[in-house]
Motif scaffolding. Structure first.
Motif, PDB file in Angstrom:
ATOM      1  N   ARG A   1     -46.531 -73.150  46.321  1.00  0.00           N
ATOM      2  CA  ARG A   1     -45.248 -73.035  47.022  1.00  0.00           C
ATOM      3  C   ARG A   1     -44.071 -73.446  46.145  1.00  0.00           C
ATOM      4  NH1 ARG A   1     -45.700 -73.652  53.272  1.00  0.00           N
ATOM      5  NH2 ARG A   1     -47.844 -73.025  53.629  1.00  0.00           N
ATOM      6  N   SER A   2     -44.374 -74.206  45.087  1.00  0.00           N
ATOM      7  CA  SER A   2     -43.302 -74.641  44.186  1.00  0.00           C
ATOM      8  C   SER A   2     -42.672 -73.462  43.456  1.00  0.00           C
ATOM      9  CB  SER A   2     -43.856 -75.653  43.187  1.00  0.00           C
ATOM     10  OG  SER A   2     -42.917 -75.933  42.185  1.00  0.00           O
ATOM     11  N   GLY A   3     -43.510 -72.543  43.002  1.00  0.00           N
ATOM     12  CA  GLY A   3     -42.997 -71.381  42.295  1.00  0.00           C
ATOM     13  C   GLY A   3     -42.717 -71.617  40.829  1.00  0.00           C
ATOM     14  N   SER A   4     -42.856 -72.853  40.364  1.00  0.00           N
ATOM     15  CA  SER A   4     -42.563 -73.152  38.966  1.00  0.00           C
ATOM     16  C   SER A   4     -43.764 -72.814  38.093  1.00  0.00           C
ATOM     17  CB  SER A   4     -42.205 -74.635  38.801  1.00  0.00           C
ATOM     18  OG  SER A   4     -43.348 -75.450  38.978  1.00  0.00           O
ATOM     19  N   ALA A   5     -43.484 -72.507  36.834  1.00  0.00           N
ATOM     20  CA  ALA A   5     -44.561 -72.180  35.902  1.00  0.00           C
ATOM     21  C   ALA A   5     -45.466 -73.385  35.680  1.00  0.00           C
ATOM     22  CB  ALA A   5     -43.964 -71.721  34.572  1.00  0.00           C
ATOM     23  N   GLN A   6     -44.891 -74.595  35.667  1.00  0.00           N
ATOM     24  CA  GLN A   6     -45.688 -75.801  35.465  1.00  0.00           C
ATOM     25  C   GLN A   6     -46.666 -76.009  36.624  1.00  0.00           C
ATOM     26  OE1 GLN A   6     -43.496 -79.488  35.494  1.00  0.00           O
ATOM     27  NE2 GLN A   6     -45.160 -80.649  34.521  1.00  0.00           N
ATOM     28  N   ALA A   7     -46.168 -75.830  37.857  1.00  0.00           N
ATOM     29  CA  ALA A   7     -47.028 -76.005  39.029  1.00  0.00           C
ATOM     30  C   ALA A   7     -48.143 -74.962  39.048  1.00  0.00           C
ATOM     31  CB  ALA A   7     -46.200 -75.908  40.307  1.00  0.00           C
TER      32      ALA A   7
END
Length: 631
Positions: free
Chosen positions: A426-432
């Motif tokens: 749900r974060s959508g970030s590449a790291q997550a």
């Protein structure tokens, strides 16, 4: 003689047998386990081959049950005595050990042997099975959750042997199934009718009524709550043998907690039980932890966390004042945590409760369920925040640390990992997303190394595919990778056809569609359309409701076409909308077009030049108003 006067015939027989020195005969009744240790097992179990009567069907389905069994026995020169048969019956139905189906089948064969030998020689009254013998076997069938076998035995019992206990055992067996409420109710109605006709042996009592209420509490039928309340009222109108106890109230509260129309009745029933206990002071009416926990679950399901918290605080106050019967346990705390985690700002309250559980001692210490509920709270309401997945990851690391130290109750399972992957997605970030893939790989590796609790499921694959579809980077690679994960899951399902948890479902397919749509890849509409067609084909072939495409799946295909630069894209979305309407009007109720369906079509049609496109969009807008107003 005293035993005989009290109608304890088997006790009297065994006593006199002991006097006459028949050691093995008496011991077979008094201590079957002792005999088994002293003489060979085959000698104790040996008998003439009994004639097993055909089981009476009485209109019941015998699907899944044997029509008759071949009894293998050791050849001996004498048949077993009544005491030996009864002793073996006791041994087979001993609650101190795990009861298995073969034991209960043997016990029923013993009953049939005793019946047959009594029919052949009625003067041998010792051989006639008594109600207690039948009830032993009925109760064992109930423990095995086989109501059909239990009712078959009830129907072939001599009428004079059928008692309230026998009926209640069969009702209890039906109450342990999700669809047994109508049968349980039918048996109770039968008891009432027989009792009203003068048969005092089958008088309905508190246990029988409570078992039927329990059966309704597991039913999904719309009339379940009304049926349960009606039974409770009947109990209150009856004599002292029918009065509801705390188990009855717990069952009815649990039943009402599953029906939103009766949530408000929960507190009323809890207050009623407290009032009755103050008036009567009967131990059976004492509100206990189970009753309060059932009420808390009702508040949790009705989205009333504050009321659930207040009940928990009330329990703690009563316990501290000396009422040991309402001590909050792990289930109680977990239910309140679940109530708070359903609220947008409730995770902090849930975290506080988790810490409180650790301070309450070993009996209340949190388990993996409590941690999973908290992590799910992060997924529901904080999924888009970086702090959410970071915090959830800390809790999973804490679980691993505790499990490594020997606390296996908090060992992370597949639900833990799947929920954490969902939070990261749900974060959508590449790291997550990178962390999600790392956890997914760890999950598969640990399962391969023997950790059965971390077995990936279709939900796990759906979570990682969804995380992939939402990542801000590598959008062009995302759909191909999502498709490869779906193919991997399909292969696992084919390799394990009996494992339902591994079957791709509508959520999995729709997640792959989402990856294609968000990638803006030129092939996205064709790929999404192909996935929809595959879902329809599998549903038509297998009939599995889990794979059945619904409104969301169709909307996703239309969304793919709406982003396409294909000159025929506006025609394609119109065709899909018409197909949805046609399927819905022909009985497929899961594909009803909604506001999103119409909005996608109207937006795409409006992009076309000319007056005709404007008129078409206006007509669709009017149709949407009419179509969706009664959804």
């Amino acid at each position: 003689i005293t035993m005989a006067l009290r109608f304890d015939w088997f006790g009297a027989i065994s006593f006199f047998s002991l006097l006459y020195g028949s050691f093995h005969t008496a011991s077979a009744f008094l201590s079957p386990q002792l005999v088994l240790r002293r003489i060979p097992c085959q000698n104790v179990a040996s008998a003439v081959v009994p004639k097993i009567p055909q089981r009476m069907q009485n209109g019941m389905s015998l699907e899944g049950h044997e029509q008759g069994r071949t009894t293998t026995t050791t050849a001996t020169s004498y048949p077993r005595t009544a005491n030996q048969l009864f002793g073996r019956l006791l041994e087979l139905n001993d609650k101190k050990r795990r009861i298995c189906r073969s034991d209960v089948e043997e016990a029923e064969d013993i009953l049939q042997e005793m019946e047959e030998r009594y029919r052949q020689n009625p003067s041998r009254r010792k051989m006639q099975p008594q109600p207690y013998s039948y009830n032993l076997v009925l109760n064992s069938w109930s423990i095995l959750r086989d109501p059909v076998a239990a009712e078959l035995l009830l129907r072939r019992m001599p009428t004079s042997m059928i008692t309230t206990v026998a009926y209640t055992a069969v009702i209890s067996a039906w109450s342990k199934t999700s669809d047994g409420a109508p049968k349980a109710q039918q048996l109770l109605d039968e008891m009432i009718s027989l009792y009203q006709d003068g048969n005092d042996r089958v008088k309905p009592n508190t246990h029988a009524y409570t078992a039927v209420i329990t059966a309704w509490s597991k039913s999904k039928l719309p009339e379940a709550a009304a049926k349960g309340l009606s039974l409770l009222e009947d109990m209150k109108k009856g004599d002292k043998d029918m009065q509801p106890n705390n188990i009855s109230y717990s069952a009815i509260i649990s039943l009402l907690s599953r029906n939103k129309d009766y949530f408000d009745k929960t507190k009323e029933l809890l207050d009623e039980l407290n009032k009755r206990y103050k008036q009567d002071a009967s131990e059976g009416l004492r509100p206990d932890t189970v009753v309060y926990s059932s009420a808390i679950m009702a508040y949790a399901r009705s989205n009333q966390p504050q009321q659930a918290q207040e009940l928990l605080d009330d329990m703690k106050a009563q316990y501290e004042a000396g009422n040991v019967h309402v001590k909050p346990n792990r289930v109680t705390y977990t239910a309140v945590m679940a109530a708070w985690c359903d609220q947008p700002n409730g995770t902090a309250k849930a975290e506080a409760l988790l810490g409180e559980m650790w301070r309450q001692g070993r009996e209340v210490e949190p388990d993996v369920v409590a941690y999973n509920i908290l992590i799910d709270g992060f997924a529901k309401h904080m999924g888009g925040k970086r702090v959410a997945w970071k915090r959830a990851l800390q809790y999973v690391r804490e679980m691993h640390r505790l499990a490594k130290a020997g606390n296996y109750r908090v060992r992370p399972d597949s639900i833990t990992y799947t929920t954490l992957i969902s939070v990261m997605g749900r974060s959508g970030s590449a790291q997550a997303t990178a962390w999600a893939f790392k956890l997914f790989g760890e999950m598969k590796r640990r399962y391969k190394d023997g950790d059965e609790g971390l077995k990936p499921s279709a939900h796990s694959y759906s979570a990682i595919i969804t995380a992939l579809s939402r990542t801000s980077d590598q959008k062009n690679d995302a759909p191909r990778l999502a498709q490869s994960l779906l193919d991997e899951l399909k292969q696992l399902s084919e390799d394990n056809p009996e494992d339902v948890s591994m079957r791709p479902n509508a959520i999995t397919y729709t997640a792959v569609m989402t990856a294609w749509v968000r990638s803006n890849h030129p092939d996205a509409p064709i790929q999404a359309q192909a996935l929809l067609q595959e879902m329809r084909s599998r549903y038509n072939r297998e009939g599995d409701e889990e794979i059945r495409p619904g409104t969301i799946s169709y909307n996703m295909v239309m969304a793919a076409w709406s982003r396409s630069s294909d000159a025929r894209a506006h025609q394609r979305v119109l065709e899909i909308l018409q197909e949805m309407k046609h399927r819905y009007q022909n009985g497929d109720r899961v594909v009803r077009p909604d506001e999103i369906s119409y909005s996608i079509v109207i937006s795409k049609v409006s992009e076309q030049p000319g007056q005709e496109a404007k008129e078409s969009a206006a007509a669709l807008m009017k149709e949407m108003t009419e179509w969706c107003k009664d959804k």
